[in-house]
Write an enzyme that holds these catalytic residues in place. Sequence first.
Site, short mmCIF file in Angstrom:
data_model
loop_
_atom_site.label_atom_id
_atom_site.label_comp_id
_atom_site.label_asym_id
_atom_site.label_seq_id
_atom_site.Cartn_x
_atom_site.Cartn_y
_atom_site.Cartn_z
CG PHE A 14 31.28 -0.51 -53.43
CD1 PHE A 14 30.30 -0.89 -52.53
CD2 PHE A 14 31.26 -1.07 -54.70
CE1 PHE A 14 29.33 -1.82 -52.89
CE2 PHE A 14 30.30 -1.99 -55.07
CZ PHE A 14 29.33 -2.38 -54.17
CG ASP B 265 30.16 4.24 -49.52
OD1 ASP B 265 31.20 3.68 -49.91
OD2 ASP B 265 29.60 3.99 -48.44
CB ALA C 73 26.76 -0.06 -55.02
CG ASP D 43 38.19 -0.85 -54.08
OD1 ASP D 43 38.26 -2.08 -53.88
OD2 ASP D 43 38.92 -0.04 -53.49
CB CYS E 31 39.51 -5.94 -50.32
SG CYS E 31 37.89 -5.58 -49.65
#
Length: 171
Positions: A7, A29, A58, A78, A118
């Site tokens: 990513f 990505d 991914a 990530d 996140c």
Amino acid sequence: KTVLDVFAYAGGFSVHALVGGAKMVTSVDLSNQALALAEQNAALNQYPGKLKTVAGDAFEILNNMIEERQQYDIVVIDPPSFAKQQSEVPVAIKRYEQLAVLGAKLCRKSGMLILASCSSRVSLEDLLQAHRNAFAKLGLKPVLFQTTTHDWDHPAGIPELSYLKTAYYRM
């Protein structure tokens, strides 16, 4: 060191690894446009290593890498937010667990596995539990040597703002 940046988007981790002396960095990505930006960002720097970009899903790419028995000294995963709504949290946790399994399989013995999130709706403890579940499935006991969250310039005074979290493991 060899580094896998999953990513990768615009290559933040990839470029830092290259400038830090990595001999080979593979950036993964979904977006060709993001990987082109990563290549542009890398070109702005001087480094002795090589950058390889791989565009696609991914999860599929990581599974293919495992089938090909590829291994890396450092694996950074990530992903974008998997839980934009509270109802998505159970699926998000399963995806974080799946990524931990894939990352662990791609990381060399004594390598470093860096797993980030996140998703504000997934707590650090829930993320770490997903990692523990993944490692238990593989019979692994990596050492969690650090966790990080928001830096000083990104204050998160309430739990809903605490969306950045990263776990660092020595395999």
